[in-house]
Motif scaffolding. Structure first.
Motif, short mmCIF file in Angstrom:
data_model
loop_
_atom_site.label_atom_id
_atom_site.label_comp_id
_atom_site.label_asym_id
_atom_site.label_seq_id
_atom_site.Cartn_x
_atom_site.Cartn_y
_atom_site.Cartn_z
N UNK A 109 -11.37 62.73 53.73
CA UNK A 109 -10.82 64.12 54.55
C UNK A 109 -11.98 65.15 54.30
N UNK A 110 -12.63 65.79 55.26
CA UNK A 110 -13.58 66.73 55.33
C UNK A 110 -12.91 68.02 55.32
N UNK A 132 -21.33 71.85 62.97
CA UNK A 132 -20.55 72.74 62.20
C UNK A 132 -19.25 72.43 62.40
N UNK A 133 -18.17 72.81 61.62
CA UNK A 133 -16.96 72.33 61.73
C UNK A 133 -15.85 73.64 61.19
N UNK A 134 -14.75 73.71 61.77
CA UNK A 134 -13.81 74.75 61.64
C UNK A 134 -13.44 74.90 59.93
N UNK A 135 -13.50 73.90 58.92
CA UNK A 135 -13.15 74.10 57.93
C UNK A 135 -11.68 73.51 57.52
N UNK A 171 -10.22 67.46 58.39
CA UNK A 171 -10.38 66.39 59.51
C UNK A 171 -10.46 65.33 58.82
N UNK A 172 -9.99 64.14 59.06
CA UNK A 172 -9.90 62.73 58.55
C UNK A 172 -10.88 61.87 59.34
N UNK A 173 -11.69 60.96 58.74
CA UNK A 173 -12.55 60.19 59.34
C UNK A 173 -12.77 58.93 58.53
#
Length: 109
Positions: free
Chosen positions: A52-53, A62-65, A68-70
């Motif tokens: 989980x990021x 860049x991500x939203x914070x 997000x699962x990978x």
């Protein structure tokens, strides 16, 4: 600044991270960059290993914070070592092959 008490420190690519394992119903590995741009949580007993990021950067983008699962592209060993943590950091910072999933395991494309 990230709290370091009772946590292990690791340096990868000139950047400092802390990592620790926490038990909350199950075991979770947490990895956090000192500047908090990379924040990862990995359940250690999941049938299919995933991460989980929660940070602002993942695999160079860049991500939203938001969470997000990978899927992890490798199997986690039973004993988490600094080498395992280093491999996860390298993949999360410089990898390009993350496959996104949702809670419950559905793959997103």
């Amino acid at each position: 600044m990230v709290r370091k008490k009772n946590r292990r420190k690791i340096v990868r690519g000139g950047k400092s991270y802390v990592w620790y394992i926490l038990e909350v119903e199950t075991l979770f590995l947490h990895i956090i960059s000192e500047d908090k741009t990379l924040i990862l949580t990995i359940p250690l007993n999941a049938p299919k290993p995933y991460v989980v990021s929660k940070g602002r950067v993942f695999q160079g983008s860049k991500r939203s914070g938001c969470w997000e699962r990978y899927y992890l592209p490798f199997v986690l060993p039973k004993a988490i070592t600094p080498k395992t943590v280093a491999d996860i950091i390298d993949w999360a910072e410089r990898g390009e092959d993350a496959v996104k999933t949702q809670y419950g395991g559905e793959v997103l494309f």
